[in-house]
Design a protein around this motif. Structure first.
Motif, PDB file in Angstrom:
ATOM      1  N   SER A  44      -3.026  -1.785  -8.937  1.00 44.65           N
ATOM      2  CA  SER A  44      -1.765  -1.779  -8.815  1.00 44.65           C
ATOM      3  C   SER A  44      -0.903  -1.459  -9.734  1.00 44.65           C
ATOM      4  O   SER A  44      -1.411  -1.711 -11.023  1.00 44.65           O
ATOM      5  N   GLY A  74       0.733  -1.247  -0.097  1.00 40.76           N
ATOM      6  CA  GLY A  74      -0.002  -0.019   0.070  1.00 40.76           C
ATOM      7  C   GLY A  74       0.869   1.127   0.154  1.00 40.76           C
ATOM      8  O   GLY A  74       0.376   2.228  -0.255  1.00 40.76           O
ATOM      9  N   SER A  97      -4.719   1.855  -1.668  1.00 45.57           N
ATOM     10  CA  SER A  97      -4.965   0.259  -1.192  1.00 45.57           C
ATOM     11  C   SER A  97      -6.259   0.037  -2.026  1.00 45.57           C
ATOM     12  O   SER A  97      -6.410  -1.061  -2.291  1.00 45.57           O
TER      13      SER A  97
END
Length: 97
Positions: free
Chosen positions: A44, A35, A40
């Motif tokens: 990603s 993170g 979060s």
């Protein structure tokens, strides 16, 4: 979705921590990422992917471990607590509520 399926298969459909096996329709599993690298919530970058975790390891186990400062010194505290319980299990009954 194909990339997620391929990632899951590369892990033999198992949590990278507890080795619990994912089953269709079962509890959720998560692709864990750092993170500190990416938010979060949201996609990603891919470079910070750490592994494939069951819900329990992701939300409770690993989160707790990161929160206490990644210190293995706390593990003996829990071990001592459980051993004290096991030693006293046959002794005094717990108080009634």
């Amino acid at each position: 979705m194909e990339a997620v399926r391929d990632f899951r298969e590369s892990r033999d459909h198992r949590c990278d921590i507890c080795r619990r096996q994912w089953q269709e329709g079962g509890s959720s599993f998560h692709i864990d990422h750092d993170g500190a690298c990416c938010p979060s919530r949201g996609p990603s970058c891919g470079k910070c992917v750490r592994g494939y975790l069951c819900h329990l390891c992701n939300t409770q186990g690993l989160s707790w471990y990161e929160l206490v400062g990644r210190s293995v010194a706390v593990v003996p505290l829990f071990e001592d607590y459980l051993q004290r319980y096991e030693r006293n299990r046959g002794g005094i009954a717990p108080p009634q509520a």
